[in-house]
Design an enzyme around this catalytic site. Sequence first.
Site: not given
Ligand code: XBP
Ligand code: MG
Length: 259
Positions: A14, A16
């Site tokens: 993953d 973020d």
């Molecule tokens: C985390 C999310 C993303 C980010 C914001 O993604 O839910 O929406 O918060 O990025 P993950 P965007 O943990 O799956 O990496 O604004 O580009 O969606």
């Molecule tokens: Mg994440």
Amino acid sequence: MSGGPPPPDALIFDVDGTLAETEEAHRRAFNDAFAEAGLGWRWDPPLYRRLLDVTGGKERIRHYLDAHGDRPRLDDETVRRLHARKTERYNDLLVSGEVALRPGVARLIGEARAAGVPLAIATTTSRPNVETLLAATLGPQALGWFAAVAAGDVVPAKKPAPDVYLLALRELGLPPGRCVALEDSRNGLEAALAAGLPTVVTVSAYTDDQAFPGALSVLDHLGEPGLPCRALAGRAPPGPCLDLATLAAWLGAVADPAP
Ligand code: XBP
Ligand code: MG
């Protein structure tokens, strides 16, 4: 890793909260885009923590507008443009070096590369965000280390749906059972488990109040030799780090539980 159980077939990361603590930068970028558009609202950390239950930035904006009836109705094109501006601001923050990888991430990626274990990304965030984060933290060649990058709108249903993990597995050409997903959130864990993936969770700043049933292990981070990780639930690595040998042993135990 000669002699012991085989390493994982692949590591699927993953982004973020897992590769890096990025959500504060996302939150700032959302607020900058809202201010530039003169929309008059901002997301503070407590509100953003709640909004993170909705994955995907465009979906999060729409959810916020629907939940606050006093907000203007924005059509899909306006939301798309607002989110595109947010993504530009977020990438500016990444390029400025504001965001560093979490402990153990570069180490585990290096171990996998040295052992020939394929790497993949499965994320809800937008593709440009992945490319910029990898380049800013691991260098311009890092994107090429990943055999599959499944990001953002490439799937119809975002986490906790399994779609983005199933796409990464298809691109890897691997069954899930001996791959390992690395996540930080309940939504991400549910997506990975639904795709059949053994999953390790490293709790992040915005997910430290969540529960992670079904995870192989819940850690405070992946650990470095000089910064030992701590198991918060599930299996505990025998040493200071979550490393390939530990994952190999855990997969062996899961695949062939002791009688
Ligand atoms: C985390 C999310 C993303 C980010 C914001 O993604 O839910 O929406 O918060 O990025 P993950 P965007 O943990 O799956 O990496 O604004 O580009 O969606
Ligand atoms: Mg994440």
